[in-house]
Design an enzyme around this catalytic site. Structure first.
Site, mmCIF file in Angstrom:
data_model
loop_
_atom_site.group_PDB
_atom_site.id
_atom_site.type_symbol
_atom_site.label_atom_id
_atom_site.label_comp_id
_atom_site.label_asym_id
_atom_site.label_seq_id
_atom_site.Cartn_x
_atom_site.Cartn_y
_atom_site.Cartn_z
ATOM 1 N N ARG A 33 19.650 59.003 3.252
ATOM 2 C CA ARG A 33 20.512 59.012 4.426
ATOM 3 C C ARG A 33 21.939 59.439 4.121
ATOM 4 N NH1 ARG A 33 23.028 55.783 6.761
ATOM 5 N NH2 ARG A 33 23.164 56.031 8.995
ATOM 6 N N LYS A 54 27.059 54.529 -7.759
ATOM 7 C CA LYS A 54 26.303 55.476 -6.934
ATOM 8 C C LYS A 54 27.044 55.768 -5.631
ATOM 9 C CE LYS A 54 22.792 53.933 -4.124
ATOM 10 N NZ LYS A 54 22.924 54.437 -2.746
ATOM 11 N N ASN A 55 27.495 54.705 -4.964
ATOM 12 C CA ASN A 55 28.075 54.893 -3.634
ATOM 13 C C ASN A 55 29.464 55.521 -3.673
ATOM 14 O OD1 ASN A 55 25.775 53.906 -2.547
ATOM 15 N ND2 ASN A 55 26.630 51.942 -1.873
ATOM 16 N N CYS A 97 14.918 54.214 8.802
ATOM 17 C CA CYS A 97 14.652 54.029 7.384
ATOM 18 C C CYS A 97 14.191 52.595 7.221
ATOM 19 C CB CYS A 97 15.860 54.353 6.527
ATOM 20 S SG CYS A 97 16.914 52.983 6.161
ATOM 21 N N ILE A 142 24.513 42.894 8.273
ATOM 22 C CA ILE A 142 24.792 44.347 8.257
ATOM 23 C C ILE A 142 23.564 45.152 8.694
ATOM 24 C CG2 ILE A 142 25.644 46.295 6.889
ATOM 25 C CD1 ILE A 142 27.708 44.103 7.020
ATOM 26 N N ARG A 167 16.468 55.327 -7.563
ATOM 27 C CA ARG A 167 17.445 55.948 -6.658
ATOM 28 C C ARG A 167 18.853 55.468 -6.988
ATOM 29 N NH1 ARG A 167 16.636 55.121 -0.630
ATOM 30 N NH2 ARG A 167 18.684 56.062 -0.835
ATOM 31 N N ASP A 201 24.257 44.807 -0.227
ATOM 32 C CA ASP A 201 23.525 45.400 -1.347
ATOM 33 C C ASP A 201 23.247 44.405 -2.480
ATOM 34 O OD1 ASP A 201 23.400 47.788 -0.022
ATOM 35 O OD2 ASP A 201 24.910 48.821 -1.227
ATOM 36 N N ARG A 243 19.835 52.421 11.355
ATOM 37 C CA ARG A 243 21.008 53.025 10.742
ATOM 38 C C ARG A 243 21.432 54.329 11.418
ATOM 39 N NH1 ARG A 243 20.250 52.529 4.305
ATOM 40 N NH2 ARG A 243 22.481 52.451 4.297
ATOM 41 N N PRO A 244 21.832 54.268 12.647
ATOM 42 C CA PRO A 244 22.238 55.495 13.334
ATOM 43 C C PRO A 244 23.547 56.054 12.778
ATOM 44 C CG PRO A 244 22.691 53.577 14.706
ATOM 45 C CD PRO A 244 22.018 53.069 13.467
ATOM 46 N N VAL A 245 23.828 57.283 13.168
ATOM 47 C CA VAL A 245 25.072 57.921 12.711
ATOM 48 C C VAL A 245 26.000 58.205 13.897
ATOM 49 C CG1 VAL A 245 24.131 58.916 10.592
ATOM 50 C CG2 VAL A 245 23.960 60.199 12.735
ATOM 51 N N ASP A 246 25.807 57.427 14.979
ATOM 52 C CA ASP A 246 26.594 57.716 16.184
ATOM 53 C C ASP A 246 28.099 57.629 15.948
ATOM 54 O OD1 ASP A 246 26.040 54.924 15.831
ATOM 55 O OD2 ASP A 246 26.852 54.528 17.816
ATOM 56 N N GLN A 247 28.540 56.741 15.063
ATOM 57 C CA GLN A 247 29.988 56.605 14.829
ATOM 58 C C GLN A 247 30.549 57.829 14.103
ATOM 59 O OE1 GLN A 247 31.707 54.025 16.221
ATOM 60 N NE2 GLN A 247 29.695 53.515 17.061
HETATM 61 C C1 UD1 Z 1 26.723 52.256 2.831
HETATM 62 C C2 UD1 Z 1 26.145 52.198 1.448
HETATM 63 C C3 UD1 Z 1 24.996 51.203 1.405
HETATM 64 C C4 UD1 Z 1 25.452 49.846 1.937
HETATM 65 C C5 UD1 Z 1 26.120 49.981 3.294
HETATM 66 C C6 UD1 Z 1 26.744 48.681 3.792
HETATM 67 C C7 UD1 Z 1 26.568 54.438 0.605
HETATM 68 C C8 UD1 Z 1 26.020 55.747 0.201
HETATM 69 N N1 UD1 Z 1 25.691 53.530 1.075
HETATM 70 O O1 UD1 Z 1 25.707 52.729 3.706
HETATM 71 O O2 UD1 Z 1 24.562 51.083 0.053
HETATM 72 O O3 UD1 Z 1 24.336 48.990 2.065
HETATM 73 O O4 UD1 Z 1 27.182 50.967 3.230
HETATM 74 O O5 UD1 Z 1 27.644 48.195 2.860
HETATM 75 O O6 UD1 Z 1 27.740 54.190 0.479
HETATM 76 N N2 UD1 Z 1 25.998 52.003 11.917
HETATM 77 C C9 UD1 Z 1 25.902 52.431 13.222
HETATM 78 N N3 UD1 Z 1 26.383 53.668 13.536
HETATM 79 C C10 UD1 Z 1 26.932 54.514 12.612
HETATM 80 C C11 UD1 Z 1 27.013 54.060 11.286
HETATM 81 C C12 UD1 Z 1 26.539 52.798 10.965
HETATM 82 O O7 UD1 Z 1 25.405 51.709 14.097
HETATM 83 O O8 UD1 Z 1 27.325 55.620 12.963
HETATM 84 C C13 UD1 Z 1 25.497 50.657 11.553
HETATM 85 C C14 UD1 Z 1 24.330 50.698 10.590
HETATM 86 O O9 UD1 Z 1 23.117 50.804 11.273
HETATM 87 C C15 UD1 Z 1 24.503 49.370 9.881
HETATM 88 C C16 UD1 Z 1 26.017 49.153 9.845
HETATM 89 O O10 UD1 Z 1 26.531 50.000 10.857
HETATM 90 O O11 UD1 Z 1 23.905 48.348 10.634
HETATM 91 C C17 UD1 Z 1 26.702 49.463 8.547
HETATM 92 O O12 UD1 Z 1 26.281 50.722 8.083
HETATM 93 P P1 UD1 Z 1 27.170 51.664 7.158
HETATM 94 O O13 UD1 Z 1 28.354 50.946 6.641
HETATM 95 O O14 UD1 Z 1 27.387 52.939 7.883
HETATM 96 O O15 UD1 Z 1 26.175 51.927 5.960
HETATM 97 P P2 UD1 Z 1 26.073 53.257 5.146
HETATM 98 O O16 UD1 Z 1 27.418 53.903 5.115
HETATM 99 O O17 UD1 Z 1 24.917 54.039 5.606
#
Ligand code: UD1
Length: 418
Positions: free
Chosen positions: A94, A23-24, A118, A328, A398, A306, A123-127
């Site tokens: 997300r 999936k990922n 969620c 995580i 999902r 996961d 799980r912000p997207v700031d990065q």
């Molecule tokens: C992906 C996987 C998900 C898996 C996760 C961690 C997909 C579609 N999903 O999710 O199944 O559980 O990796 O292996 O591939 N974070 C921030 N800012 C950001 C981005 C992330 O603070 O901009 C934090 C998140 O809140 C979290 C951590 O970083 O605590 C890791 O998240 P991330 O690796 O981004 O997870 P996803 O890519 O959403």
């Protein structure tokens, strides 16, 4: 009554089962089709609710999607019809944020609803946003949407503050069409990042170092179409192996990439399971009773978050005390209360769970609020005495392609009831 799974526990599972594509890896591969006007053909897209969601999103953005007679999926985005990923799609998944990088790189503009909170943490997207800014995008946030604009992105050196999987993927896709060289430091090393890089390279991108923490991307003006086979799902494989272990059975998963499963296999062995790897096959012989083990989730190649809920179901039956630390995602212990309703003895304190093994679970009516938590309840149900009913199966759907059919093939007494 909404769909649920009914499980008669206590049957040791046995036999062989093939895993589906990841999936990922499928989600970013589908999003990558936005980067070119030519068709991208994916050989083995899994049938999952999250895939349906991203297909619907791509169709909104202007993609033509076709399921070919050979089982492949063909995606063509002749031109971007709309650069907007609406809230109703982003809020259900997300990973919809994966269209942000490709859209701004290809169309010069992207409007993507902010995913918001969620069930497993903020799980912000700031990065993602900081990285795109470094690549020269203008980012504004209005009315719950992030808007990114750039006439042409420019290569840059980006060091993310933390390791983010979809963040690395978003920035790699955006940088593939930027002018000049981008270096991503602190990049995610997950196998799914490597798979996306292989697809992008087949499309004409110039990428080195994917799979390491430093990825270098030399932008090109245009990408072309390509054909790609997605890697096997290491989380589905791990879940099926735990199903073998937790029932004291003998399960072989086929079509896997064992290297991607190293941390999970090591932990299963520590729990007393017999693991045999042969080519793309992994066999798991369950112990009479699992041994306790401590688990700390971390980015790849560490133990995957996961798989945390699934291994907890197994350790809940261990002959001793285990400690599970989730590094995580905050709040990723929602399965604990439900496992306790089945007789487990688990206490959480912040990001740590102390699991005191019990000799058996009892069947119960349970529900979960996220994908992997649902999987852990199914696993507990397979091992439990009596009948377990797992509600809210849509979470499971999902990310797992017909999990109950695969488990039935291994002898499980599990049925889907509408
Ligand atoms: C992906 C996987 C998900 C898996 C996760 C961690 C997909 C579609 N999903 O999710 O199944 O559980 O990796 O292996 O591939 N974070 C921030 N800012 C950001 C981005 C992330 O603070 O901009 C934090 C998140 O809140 C979290 C951590 O970083 O605590 C890791 O998240 P991330 O690796 O981004 O997870 P996803 O890519 O959403």
């Amino acid at each position: 009554m909404p769909t649920h799974l009914v499980i008669e526990g206590g049957v040791p599972l046995g036999g062989e089962v093939a895993v589906s594509a990841a999936k990922n890896a499928a989600l970013p591969a589908l999003a990558a089709a936005l980067l070119t006007a030519e068709p991208v053909t994916l050989d083995n897209v899994p049938l999952l609710a999250d895939v349906t969601t991203i297909r619907a999103l791509l169709a909104r953005l202007g993609a033509e999607l076709a399921d070919e007679s050979d089982g492949s999926t063909r995606v063509r985005v002749a031109s971007v019809a709309s650069p907007e990923a609406p809230y109703e799609l982003v809020s259900t998944m997300r990973a919809s944020v994966l269209v942000l990088g490709p859209l701004v790189a290809r169309a010069g503009v992207a409007r993507v609803a902010l995913p918001g909170g969620c069930a497993i943490g903020p799980r912000p997207v700031d990065q993602h946003l900081k990285g795109l800014q470094k690549l020269g995008a203008d980012i504004t946030i209005t009315n719950g949407y992030v808007e990114a604009r750039a006439s042409r992105l420019k290569g840059a050196r980006i060091t993310t503050d933390l390791v983010t999987v979809t963040g690395t993927e978003n920035l790699m896709m955006a940088a593939a069409l930027a002018e000049g060289t981008t270096v991503l430091e602190n990049a995610a090393r997950e196998p799914e990042v490597g798979d996306l890089a292989r697809l992008l390279i087949a499309m004409g991108a110039r990428i080195e170092g994917a799979g390491t923490e430093r990825i270098e991307i030399e932008g090109v003006p245009e990408l072309s179409g390509a054909r790609h086979r997605i890697i096997p799902d290491r989380i589905e494989a791990g879940t099926l192996l735990v199903a073998g272990a937790i029932t004291g059975g003998d399960v072989t998963v086929v079509g896997v990439s064992p290297r991607d499963l190293t941390a999970t296999l090591a932990k299963l062995e520590e729990c007393g399971a017999g693991i045999t790897v042969e080519g793309d096959r992994v066999r798991c012989q369950g112990p009479a009773r699992p041994q306790p083990a401590d688990v700390i989730t971390s980015p790849f190649p560490g133990f995957p978050t996961d798989m945390q809920a699934q291994i907890m179901a197994l350790l809940g039956l261990a002959d001793g005390v285990s400690k599970i630390t989730e590094t995580i995602f905050e709040n990723r212990f929602m399965h604990v209360a439900e496992l306790c309703r089945m007789g487990a003895r688990i206490e959480t304190d912040g990001s740590t769970a102390v699991v005191r093994g019990v000799p058996s679970y009892q069947g119960a009516q349970v529900m979960a609020t996220d994908l992997r938590a649902s999987a852990s309840l199914v696993l507990a149900g397979l091992a439990a005495r009596g009948t377990t009913e797992v509600a809210r199966v849509y979470h499971l759907d999902r990310g797992y392609e017909r999990l109950e059919t695969k488990l039935q093939r291994l002898g499980a007494r599990i049925t889907r009831v509408a």
